[in-house]
Each structure stands twice: as structure tokens, then as C-alpha cells.
Scaffold this active site. Structure first.
Site, PDB file in Angstrom:
ATOM      1  N   HIS A 164      -6.853  31.821 -91.554  1.00 49.42           N
ATOM      2  CA  HIS A 164      -7.865  32.893 -91.484  1.00 49.42           C
ATOM      3  C   HIS A 164      -8.308  33.154 -90.035  1.00 49.42           C
ATOM      4  O   HIS A 164      -9.437  33.592 -89.804  1.00 49.42           O
ATOM      5  CB  HIS A 164      -9.096  32.578 -92.340  1.00 49.42           C
ATOM      6  CG  HIS A 164      -8.758  32.097 -93.721  1.00 49.42           C
ATOM      7  ND1 HIS A 164      -8.533  32.947 -94.778  1.00 49.42           N
ATOM      8  CD2 HIS A 164      -8.544  30.851 -94.195  1.00 49.42           C
ATOM      9  CE1 HIS A 164      -8.224  32.238 -95.853  1.00 49.42           C
ATOM     10  NE2 HIS A 164      -8.216  30.962 -95.523  1.00 49.42           N
ATOM     11  N   SER A 285      -2.921  47.687 -64.985  1.00 51.06           N
ATOM     12  CA  SER A 285      -3.575  48.916 -65.387  1.00 51.06           C
ATOM     13  C   SER A 285      -3.672  49.833 -64.180  1.00 51.06           C
ATOM     14  O   SER A 285      -3.851  49.377 -63.051  1.00 51.06           O
ATOM     15  CB  SER A 285      -4.970  48.586 -65.916  1.00 51.06           C
ATOM     16  OG  SER A 285      -5.795  49.727 -65.816  1.00 51.06           O
ATOM     17  N   LYS A 291      -6.428  43.724 -64.531  1.00 48.58           N
ATOM     18  CA  LYS A 291      -5.691  43.583 -65.800  1.00 48.58           C
ATOM     19  C   LYS A 291      -4.271  43.080 -65.641  1.00 48.58           C
ATOM     20  O   LYS A 291      -3.568  43.421 -64.711  1.00 48.58           O
ATOM     21  CB  LYS A 291      -5.640  44.943 -66.507  1.00 48.58           C
ATOM     22  CG  LYS A 291      -7.006  45.429 -66.955  1.00 48.58           C
ATOM     23  CD  LYS A 291      -7.374  44.876 -68.289  1.00 48.58           C
ATOM     24  CE  LYS A 291      -6.556  45.561 -69.319  1.00 48.58           C
ATOM     25  NZ  LYS A 291      -7.216  45.901 -70.514  1.00 48.58           N
ATOM     26  N   GLU A 298       3.534  43.723 -77.130  1.00 45.61           N
ATOM     27  CA  GLU A 298       2.905  44.850 -77.837  1.00 45.61           C
ATOM     28  C   GLU A 298       3.953  45.853 -78.298  1.00 45.61           C
ATOM     29  O   GLU A 298       3.890  46.391 -79.411  1.00 45.61           O
ATOM     30  CB  GLU A 298       1.884  45.551 -76.923  1.00 45.61           C
ATOM     31  CG  GLU A 298       0.607  44.737 -76.729  1.00 45.61           C
ATOM     32  CD  GLU A 298      -0.306  45.334 -75.657  1.00 45.61           C
ATOM     33  OE1 GLU A 298      -0.293  46.552 -75.463  1.00 45.61           O
ATOM     34  OE2 GLU A 298      -1.029  44.560 -75.008  1.00 45.61           O
TER      35      GLU A 298
END
Ligand code: ARG
Length: 474
Positions: A164, A285, A291, A298
Site C-alpha cells: 500500500h 528543466s 531539477k 517516465e
């Protein structure tokens, strides 16, 4: 595709028609833009067919050597990028046949004896898929080899195991990685199975009913390395279940890699801080200088959706088709090609990416103590002292609640604290001995799960040895 000629060029079946198709219809019905990828398979299939025709006395030996010479030249032209693919000739099959006839004359026109594009295309796509599957299987092996190498380095490195997405119990990082070895092992099994059912010869089915010529299908099957011939001509030219199965196997493999991607993304987030990915798989970024984004995982996650789409496209393509061949089937190729391309690139990238994972073991360990990950071990300890499991569960829950309030780990509580906290559960407190702290350590918790499939480091090493033995045979 360089052909710019208008709709007036006579096609292969022009005798039957009184007007040419429009340029739009020609473009709409053509497949040469994408099925030219099967040129090598088309030539292989044609050569095997021609050899069979010569052996059976259906064409002369001179015809056969003309065809072989012409095909060799065509293959070379394609290799050099000099072959002129023409929209007028619609697809890969007619383009190659037309060029062959240009080069060798009548022998080229005899090649299509006893054959139809329907069994021809079904043969080509099976040959193409067989090659793609072999490439995929080799890449899965490479990915697994690198994964197992990393698992070996981390056979003892503790990681919070989650359920979970809440910290559950300690596992080793090596054990966690080996879960993905198992998933991809089943993926490889699936591809091997699909390959077996793909590796059957449709040629000889002709348009749909077979042919009147005395052909030798077994001979062609042997020439092309097919294990069997398709035993029903209608089925041979029309079903694409093998392609659907292939896409299903691709979708599952991508799904497994997508799950791993999701974990890499989470682990790389500073909230977890469990790993770092090599810079070559990340981007920055354009606006936020701090970043470092895990773009590659992804995209794997994103491309999985696209591959799932291909599977659904093929299932939908097939579901309403009456026997036998329908032009709908021409739409099978782009999904198949794209599914294969996507998985092949993903596996290549992943094989490299796992070698660039830097593990932050200290952060993994720190997260474990915050999550009371050894609570089950404390309960198991009490059970070993004779307390029923449900009572032990309750006693430990009380201890966890107190530790949480005090902001410390279970192992930071004293024996007296533990006994006092468990006082409400009859029989619990007196079971807490001096040796309780052995059960509360992460190393003790890991080592205790010592059976096949468990996370004990000795079991992880045994699993690695089994994996390596299988990989050596792959
Ligand atoms: N380009 C076609 C395909 O991909 C080849 C078969 C065409 N057969 C036909 N009867 N029109 O399926």
C-alpha cells in the site's frame, strides 16, 4: 517513397477495370510506405517458393537462376537505398515482383505461380516477427544479466519493503530487483511460446483455398526454417492471432518495465532518496535550475500505454472479420512494427540504465527505522515464546503506538518499556526477554526469512546463482 505519378498507370489487374483509382484512394490503400520493412523477408519467401517451383518442374532451372540473380540485385539495391519504391505498385510484394520482371523478364512473371499475396504477406509477417522475437529474447537476457549483477552487489542491502506504499517489512534491495528478474523470465517464456506458434508456414494456402499446382509445402517450410505448415488454407491466410499474442507479450513486458520505472521515479524523488540515476538518463528543466528529471523511466511508463493501444487495435481489427482474407489485415503491420520497435528500444535502454543506478543505502536504512518495519518480527518473537499470534499482534500494536508518540523506533524502547506497554494483553509482558532486541534488528529480520523465495541474504544469493545458471543457457 518517391513515386509522384498520377492515377493513370495501369496496375497489376488493370484488365478488369474501366477507370483508374484516384490518387487519394491509391494512397489510402497502399501499404508500401510501411511494409517495405519486410523486404528482406519477402525476398527470402519468394526464393524458397521459386526453389520449390523449380524442384516440382513448375518453372525451369533457368527461370530459377534468373529469379535468384534478379533478387540478389534487388536486395543490393534496397541495401544501398537505391531501390525505387513506387506507390503505384501498392505494397512491398508488388514492388519487388515488378522490379524482378523489369530485371529478368518472363521468369519474374512466373514467380507468382501457385501463390497469392494473401499467403505471401502472412508468410512475410511471420518471418519478420520471428526475427523480432529472437532479438527481443536476446535483449531480455542482456537486461536480466545486468539486473542480476546489481542484485548481487546488493544481496544484503536493506530496503524498506512496501505494501500500500506504506513501509511494511525489511527486504534486501537485491531481493527486490530479483522480483523483476522473475517477471521478465515469464515474459521470455511467453515470447518463446509465441515464437513457436508464429513459426508455421502459410505459403501454399494461395488466395484462400489452396492451389491446383502440385506444390511441396514441407519443402518450403524447411527452406524457411518453419517448424510446421499451417494446416488449413482459410485459417492460414486470415488469422493474425500470433500477432495479437505477440502484442500481448510486448504489452506485458512493457507493463513490468513500467512498474520498475515507477519505482525508479519514486526512489529518485528526494522524498525517498533511495537511488540516483546516471545523468545520461535524465534531463534538466528549462526554467528550474535545480531539477534533474527521470525522463527515461517516465517515457517507458508512457510508451506502455501506446503499446497497450496496439494490442487493443489488433484485437479489434480481427473481431469482425469473416473468413478468409480481408484487406483489414493490412492494418496489422504498423501496430506490430511499433510494438516491436518500442520494446526493443526500451530493453536496450534499460539494460544500460540498470548499470547506472547508484544506491543510497544509508537512506534506505534510515527509512526502515522510521517505519517500524520490524514490528512483525517482534510479534513473531512473542509467538515463538508461546503467545497466540493474534495476542502478539495486539501487544506489538500497543508498542508501536507508544513508539510513534515518543518519536522513536521499537528498538529504542527498553525491555521494561515494552513490558509495560504490553500490560493490557494478558500473558504478553512476561514473554519479553533480554533477547528481544535480536528480533528487532533489521539484519535479524532479514536473516530470519530463510526459505526459498524469502529475502534472507543467503536465499538471495541462491536465487542469483539459479538465475545465472539459466542465463548461461539462454
Ligand atoms: N498489402 C496486403 C496486406 O498487407 C497484401 C495482401 C493483399 N491481398 C489482397 N487480396 N488485396 O495485407
Amino acid at each position: 517513397m518517391t513515386d509522384k505519378s498520377s492515377g493513370s498507370t495501369p496496375g497489376t489487374w488493370s484488365g478488369r477495370f474501366s477507370e483508374p483509382v484516384s490518387d487519394l484512394v491509391k494512397r489510402y490503400t497502399a501499404s508500401v510506405f510501411f511494409d517495405c520493412r519486410m523486404a528482406a523477408q519477402d525476398i527470402r519467401g519468394s526464393l524458397a517458393h521459386a526453389r520449390m517451383l523449380a524442384k516440382q518442374g513448375l518453372i525451369s532451372n533457368q527461370d530459377l537462376s534468373d529469379i535468384e540473380r534478379g533478387m540478389a540485385q534487388i536486395a543490393a539495391e534496397i541495401d544501398r537505398g537505391e531501390f525505387h519504391w513506387s506507390l503505384d505498385a501498392e505494397d512491398v510484394h508488388l514492388n519487388i515482383e515488378r522490379r524482378l520482371t523489369e530485371l529478368v523478364g518472363d521468369a519474374g512473371k512466373r514467380l507468382h505461380t501457385g501463390r497469392s499475396r494473401n499467403d505471401q504477406v502472412a508468410t512475410d509477417i511471420r518471418l519478420w516477427l520471428r526475427d523480432a522475437i529472437d532479438q527481443i529474447l536476446a535483449l531480455i537476457t542482456q537486461f536480466q544479466t545486468n539486473l542480476v549483477d546489481l542484485a548481487e552487489i546488493h544481496a544484503e542491502t536493506p530496503l524498506p519493503g512496501h505494501t500500500h506504499l506504506q513501509i511494511a517489512q525489511p527486504v534486501t534491495f537485491g531481493h527486490h530487483l530479483l522480483a523483476y528478474y522473475e517477471m521478465t523470465r515469464r515474459d521470455a517464456e511467453r515470447f518463446t511460446e509465441v515464437r513457436r506458434r508464429t513459426n508455421r508456414l502459410p505459403l501454399g494456402a494461395a488466395a484462400l483455398a489452396g492451389t491446383t499446382y502440385p506444390i511441396d509445402r514441407e519443402f518450403v517450410a524447411r527452406e524457411l526454417g518453419f517448424e510446421e505448415v499451417c494446416e488449413n488454407s482459410l485459417d492460414a491466410v486470415s488469422d493474425r492471432d500470433f500477432a495479437i499474442e505477440f502484442c500481448a507479450a510486448v504489452a506485458l513486458t512493457m507493463t513490468h518495465l513500467s512498474r520498475l520505472s515507477e519505482e525508479l521515479i519514486l526512489w529518485m524523488s528526494p522524498r525517498f532518496g533511495f537511488i540516483d540515476l546516471a545523468d545520461r538518463f535524465c534531463t534538466g528543466s528549462s526554467i528550474m535550475p535545480q531539477k534533474k528529471n527521470p525522463d527515461v523511466p517516465e517515457l517507458v511508463r508512457g510508451k506502455t500505454g501506446r503499446v497497450n493501444g496496439h494490442l487493443v487495435a489488433l484485437l479489434t481489427l480481427m473481431k469482425g472479420q469473416p473468413l478468409a482474407y480481408n484487406k483489414d489485415n493490412q492494418e496489422d503491420k504498423e501496430p506490430i512494427f511499433d510494438a516491436a520497435d518500442t520494446l526493443i528500444d526500451t530493453l536496450r535502454i534499460y539494460a544500460d540504465m540498470v548499470t547506472g543506478i547508484r544506491v543510497k543505502a544509508d537512506n534506505m536504512l534510515a527509512a526502515l527505522s522510521l517505519g517500524f518495519a520490524t514490528a512483525t518480527d517482534l510479534a513473531d518473537y512473542l509467538v515463538r515464546q508461546g503467545l497466540p499470534f493474534r495476542d502478539a499482534h495486539e501487544a506489538v500494536a500497543l508498542a508501536v503506538r507508544a513508539a510513534e508518540q515518543r518519536g522513536c523506533d521499537l528498538a529504542d524502547l527498553s525491555r521494561e518499556d515494552l513490558q509495560a506497554l504490553m500490560a493490557h494483553v494478558p500473558g504478553a509482558a512476561e514473554k519479553v526477554g533480554e533477547d528481544v532486541f535480536g528480533a528487532l534488528t533489521v539484519a535479524g529480520s532479514l536473516a530470519a526469512r530463510n526459505h526459498i523465495g524469502g529475502t534472507a541474504p543467503v536465499q538471495v544469493r541462491a536465487a542469483i546463482a539459479r538465475a545465472r545458471a539459466r542465463l548461461a543457457k539462454a
